[in-house]
Each structure stands twice: as C-alpha cells, then as structure tokens.
Design a protein around this motif. Structure first.
Motif, PDB file in Angstrom:
ATOM      1  N   ALA A  93     -17.741   0.740   4.974  1.00 26.08           N
ATOM      2  CA  ALA A  93     -16.684   0.077   4.211  1.00 26.08           C
ATOM      3  C   ALA A  93     -15.967   1.079   3.308  1.00 26.08           C
ATOM      4  CB  ALA A  93     -17.274  -1.068   3.384  1.00 26.08           C
ATOM      5  N   LEU A  94     -16.723   1.972   2.698  1.00 23.76           N
ATOM      6  CA  LEU A  94     -16.111   2.996   1.848  1.00 23.76           C
ATOM      7  C   LEU A  94     -15.278   3.986   2.665  1.00 23.76           C
ATOM      8  CD1 LEU A  94     -19.055   3.636  -0.633  1.00 23.76           C
ATOM      9  CD2 LEU A  94     -16.906   2.427  -1.085  1.00 23.76           C
ATOM     10  N   ILE A  95     -15.736   4.316   3.867  1.00 26.67           N
ATOM     11  CA  ILE A  95     -14.966   5.207   4.745  1.00 26.67           C
ATOM     12  C   ILE A  95     -13.645   4.547   5.120  1.00 26.67           C
ATOM     13  CG2 ILE A  95     -14.903   6.224   7.066  1.00 26.67           C
ATOM     14  CD1 ILE A  95     -17.977   6.721   6.690  1.00 26.67           C
ATOM     15  N   ARG A  96     -13.678   3.241   5.452  1.00 23.80           N
ATOM     16  CA  ARG A  96     -12.434   2.532   5.782  1.00 23.80           C
ATOM     17  C   ARG A  96     -11.487   2.492   4.590  1.00 23.80           C
ATOM     18  NH1 ARG A  96     -16.152  -0.648   8.653  1.00 23.80           N
ATOM     19  NH2 ARG A  96     -16.340  -2.063   6.882  1.00 23.80           N
ATOM     20  N   GLN A  97     -12.026   2.311   3.394  1.00 20.05           N
ATOM     21  CA  GLN A  97     -11.170   2.308   2.204  1.00 20.05           C
ATOM     22  C   GLN A  97     -10.504   3.668   2.020  1.00 20.05           C
ATOM     23  OE1 GLN A  97     -13.814   1.041  -0.937  1.00 20.05           O
ATOM     24  NE2 GLN A  97     -13.102  -1.080  -0.806  1.00 20.05           N
ATOM     25  N   GLY A  98     -11.270   4.737   2.164  1.00 19.56           N
ATOM     26  CA  GLY A  98     -10.707   6.078   2.031  1.00 19.56           C
ATOM     27  C   GLY A  98      -9.675   6.363   3.116  1.00 19.56           C
ATOM     28  N   ALA A  99      -9.959   5.954   4.341  1.00 22.66           N
ATOM     29  CA  ALA A  99      -9.014   6.156   5.440  1.00 22.66           C
ATOM     30  C   ALA A  99      -7.743   5.345   5.199  1.00 22.66           C
ATOM     31  CB  ALA A  99      -9.652   5.774   6.768  1.00 22.66           C
ATOM     32  N   ALA A 100      -7.877   4.153   4.646  1.00 21.26           N
ATOM     33  CA  ALA A 100      -6.692   3.334   4.347  1.00 21.26           C
ATOM     34  C   ALA A 100      -5.817   4.019   3.302  1.00 21.26           C
ATOM     35  CB  ALA A 100      -7.114   1.939   3.864  1.00 21.26           C
ATOM     36  N   ARG A 101      -6.432   4.585   2.274  1.00 19.43           N
ATOM     37  CA  ARG A 101      -5.652   5.317   1.265  1.00 19.43           C
ATOM     38  C   ARG A 101      -4.902   6.481   1.904  1.00 19.43           C
ATOM     39  NH1 ARG A 101      -9.992   4.043  -1.965  1.00 19.43           N
ATOM     40  NH2 ARG A 101     -11.097   5.945  -1.449  1.00 19.43           N
ATOM     41  N   THR A 102      -5.587   7.229   2.750  1.00 21.08           N
ATOM     42  CA  THR A 102      -4.957   8.369   3.407  1.00 21.08           C
ATOM     43  C   THR A 102      -3.836   7.912   4.334  1.00 21.08           C
ATOM     44  OG1 THR A 102      -7.050   9.586   3.316  1.00 21.08           O
ATOM     45  CG2 THR A 102      -5.377  10.394   4.867  1.00 21.08           C
ATOM     46  N   PHE A 103      -4.085   6.877   5.130  1.00 20.59           N
ATOM     47  CA  PHE A 103      -3.083   6.370   6.064  1.00 20.59           C
ATOM     48  C   PHE A 103      -1.827   5.927   5.312  1.00 20.59           C
ATOM     49  CE2 PHE A 103      -0.864   3.122   8.402  1.00 20.59           C
ATOM     50  CZ  PHE A 103      -0.854   3.585   9.705  1.00 20.59           C
ATOM     51  N   LEU A 104      -2.015   5.154   4.257  1.00 20.37           N
ATOM     52  CA  LEU A 104      -0.867   4.646   3.510  1.00 20.37           C
ATOM     53  C   LEU A 104      -0.095   5.779   2.836  1.00 20.37           C
ATOM     54  CD1 LEU A 104      -2.526   1.422   2.102  1.00 20.37           C
ATOM     55  CD2 LEU A 104      -0.888   1.594   3.995  1.00 20.37           C
ATOM     56  N   ALA A 105      -0.799   6.789   2.347  1.00 18.48           N
ATOM     57  CA  ALA A 105      -0.119   7.946   1.752  1.00 18.48           C
ATOM     58  C   ALA A 105       0.669   8.706   2.815  1.00 18.48           C
ATOM     59  CB  ALA A 105      -1.137   8.870   1.079  1.00 18.48           C
ATOM     60  N   GLN A 106       0.102   8.856   3.994  1.00 19.94           N
ATOM     61  CA  GLN A 106       0.808   9.533   5.083  1.00 19.94           C
ATOM     62  C   GLN A 106       2.015   8.713   5.534  1.00 19.94           C
ATOM     63  OE1 GLN A 106      -2.438   9.980   7.861  1.00 19.94           O
ATOM     64  NE2 GLN A 106      -2.767  12.115   7.286  1.00 19.94           N
ATOM     65  N   ALA A 107       1.868   7.404   5.608  1.00 21.35           N
ATOM     66  CA  ALA A 107       2.977   6.542   6.032  1.00 21.35           C
ATOM     67  C   ALA A 107       4.150   6.662   5.065  1.00 21.35           C
ATOM     68  CB  ALA A 107       2.516   5.088   6.142  1.00 21.35           C
ATOM     69  N   GLU A 108       3.863   6.858   3.779  1.00 22.17           N
ATOM     70  CA  GLU A 108       4.935   7.007   2.782  1.00 22.17           C
ATOM     71  C   GLU A 108       5.707   8.311   2.966  1.00 22.17           C
ATOM     72  OE1 GLU A 108       3.321   6.635  -1.136  1.00 22.17           O
ATOM     73  OE2 GLU A 108       2.832   4.514  -0.876  1.00 22.17           O
ATOM     74  N   THR A 109       5.105   9.301   3.615  1.00 20.79           N
ATOM     75  CA  THR A 109       5.782  10.586   3.791  1.00 20.79           C
ATOM     76  C   THR A 109       6.750  10.601   4.963  1.00 20.79           C
ATOM     77  OG1 THR A 109       4.120  11.559   5.273  1.00 20.79           O
ATOM     78  CG2 THR A 109       3.757  11.793   2.881  1.00 20.79           C
ATOM     79  N   LEU A 110       6.683   9.575   5.805  1.00 22.29           N
ATOM     80  CA  LEU A 110       7.579   9.547   6.965  1.00 22.29           C
ATOM     81  C   LEU A 110       9.017   9.453   6.501  1.00 22.29           C
ATOM     82  CD1 LEU A 110       5.528   7.211   9.286  1.00 22.29           C
ATOM     83  CD2 LEU A 110       5.827   9.672   9.497  1.00 22.29           C
ATOM     84  N   GLU A 111       9.880  10.182   7.162  1.00 19.50           N
ATOM     85  CA  GLU A 111      11.284  10.237   6.786  1.00 19.50           C
ATOM     86  C   GLU A 111      11.954   8.891   7.051  1.00 19.50           C
ATOM     87  OE1 GLU A 111      13.149  13.523   8.757  1.00 19.50           O
ATOM     88  OE2 GLU A 111      11.344  14.739   8.496  1.00 19.50           O
ATOM     89  N   PRO A 112      12.461   8.241   6.003  1.00 21.87           N
ATOM     90  CA  PRO A 112      13.095   6.933   6.193  1.00 21.87           C
ATOM     91  C   PRO A 112      14.277   6.980   7.162  1.00 21.87           C
ATOM     92  CG  PRO A 112      12.763   7.376   3.869  1.00 21.87           C
ATOM     93  CD  PRO A 112      12.408   8.629   4.613  1.00 21.87           C
ATOM     94  N   ALA A 113      15.051   8.058   7.168  1.00 16.45           N
ATOM     95  CA  ALA A 113      16.219   8.138   8.051  1.00 16.45           C
ATOM     96  C   ALA A 113      15.795   8.115   9.515  1.00 16.45           C
ATOM     97  CB  ALA A 113      17.015   9.398   7.745  1.00 16.45           C
ATOM     98  N   SER A 114      14.714   8.846   9.847  1.00 15.25           N
ATOM     99  CA  SER A 114      14.288   8.869  11.249  1.00 15.25           C
ATOM    100  C   SER A 114      13.659   7.548  11.654  1.00 15.25           C
ATOM    101  CB  SER A 114      13.307  10.012  11.495  1.00 15.25           C
ATOM    102  OG  SER A 114      12.070   9.752  10.865  1.00 15.25           O
ATOM    103  N   LEU A 115      13.074   6.834  10.694  1.00 14.13           N
ATOM    104  CA  LEU A 115      12.462   5.550  11.008  1.00 14.13           C
ATOM    105  C   LEU A 115      13.498   4.442  11.121  1.00 14.13           C
ATOM    106  CD1 LEU A 115       9.345   5.681   8.706  1.00 14.13           C
ATOM    107  CD2 LEU A 115       9.510   6.209  11.127  1.00 14.13           C
ATOM    108  N   ALA A 116      14.609   4.591  10.436  1.00 18.51           N
ATOM    109  CA  ALA A 116      15.622   3.551  10.443  1.00 18.51           C
ATOM    110  C   ALA A 116      16.467   3.591  11.706  1.00 18.51           C
ATOM    111  CB  ALA A 116      16.530   3.697   9.221  1.00 18.51           C
ATOM    112  N   GLU A 117      16.363   4.691  12.481  1.00 14.80           N
ATOM    113  CA  GLU A 117      17.127   4.768  13.716  1.00 14.80           C
ATOM    114  C   GLU A 117      16.721   3.628  14.623  1.00 14.80           C
ATOM    115  OE1 GLU A 117      16.494   8.504  15.542  1.00 14.80           O
ATOM    116  OE2 GLU A 117      17.423   9.626  13.908  1.00 14.80           O
TER     117      GLU A 117
END
Length: 168
Positions: free
Chosen positions: A131-155
């Motif tokens: 459960a703790l590993i999933r929580q840590g992975a979720a934090r990392t995933f969400l932080a990585q998702a925030e770094t995606l370029e909005p312009a390339s995603l909005a295409e």
C-alpha cells in the motif's frame, strides 16, 4: 488488405502519442528493466536482496505499468479517437485515490504464535508495504503527469471531432 497506418476498427489514422508522454513511458520501462536486471544479477550471485531494492523495483514496476496502460489506452480506447489530455485526465482521476487510500492496519495488531501467526504477520507487513509503494508510485505518477507539455496534449487527434473538450 489491412493498412498498418490506419486504426483496425475505425480506419482512422492512429493517435500519435505525444513525445513527452512517450519519453516518460520509455524512461519508466528502462528504470524498471534496470531494477529487474539488478535483482536477477544479485540473485544469480546468491546475494540477499534488501528491502530498498525490492521497494525500488516494485515502485518502478507500478509506474511502468501505469504509463504503459495509459499509452495503450490512448492508442486503442474510444476507437482511437481519445485525445492525450483526455487519457491523462482519466488516469490522473484513477490514480489520485491511491494518495488517500488508507494503508492496512499496522501489523503489530496481528498475533505471532506458531507458523500460522508468522505467516499472518508476514502477510500483514507485505500488505502494508505494498500500500505504501502504491502511494509513493501515485505521487511520482501525478508529478510526472504535471510535467507533460499542455500544448502537445491539447492537440486533437485526426479522428476526434473539432468541438470536443478534454474531460476527466
């Protein structure tokens, strides 16, 4: 004749995965593979694995699976017409609850007498750790998702309608 440049179900051109999403997915795959190779090498030499090595490998595996699932979802969901921003919003919505998921009760509440007690205690510790590993992975995933370029995603993909808005 099947045209490999077209989506098999709709005939639409395939959705292109944004370069930044592809880079994150490839990095997640490489990281997981490096951890797996390290564990196999250590086991092959008869070494004991540390908790940190197991944690790092399971964390990397969780991230890799989530990013690969998202890329696959983007390519195949909704007849290939799903936009990257929509796919990411879906996965962010799906993964966010892992941040708040209550971890299993502390293993100290489990009896420890005999082999059955030892197994019960070991499983309680593993459940708590996973459960703790999933929580840590979720934090990392969400932080990585925030770094995606909005312009390339909005295409918009070629098969999506021009009036569609990105929704979660």
């Amino acid at each position: 004749m099947n045209n490999p440049q077209r989506h098999p179900a709709t005939g639409a051109p395939p959705v292109k995965v944004p370069a930044s999403l592809q880079a994150i997915t490839e990095q997640a795959q490489q990281t997981w593979q490096q951890h797996l190779d390290d564990i196999v090498r250590r086991l092959g030499r008869g070494e004991r694995l540390t908790a940190e090595q197991i944690y790092d490998t399971l964390h990397a595996q969780t991230l890799c699976i989530w990013w690969r699932l998202m890329a696959r979802h983007l390519e195949h969901a909704d007849g290939g017409g799903l936009r990257p921003a929509q796919a990411i919003a879906r996965f962010v919505s799906w993964i966010t609850p892992y941040l708040d998921n209550p971890t299993p009760p502390e293993p100290s509440q489990v009896g420890t007498r005999g082999q059955d007690g030892e197994l019960e205690l070991a499983l309680a510790h593993l459940d708590h750790s996973l459960a703790l590993i999933r929580q840590g992975a979720a934090r990392t995933f969400l932080a990585q998702a925030e770094t995606l370029e909005p312009a390339s995603l909005a295409e918009q993909s070629p098969s999506a309608s021009t009036g569609q808005e990105a929704t979660a």
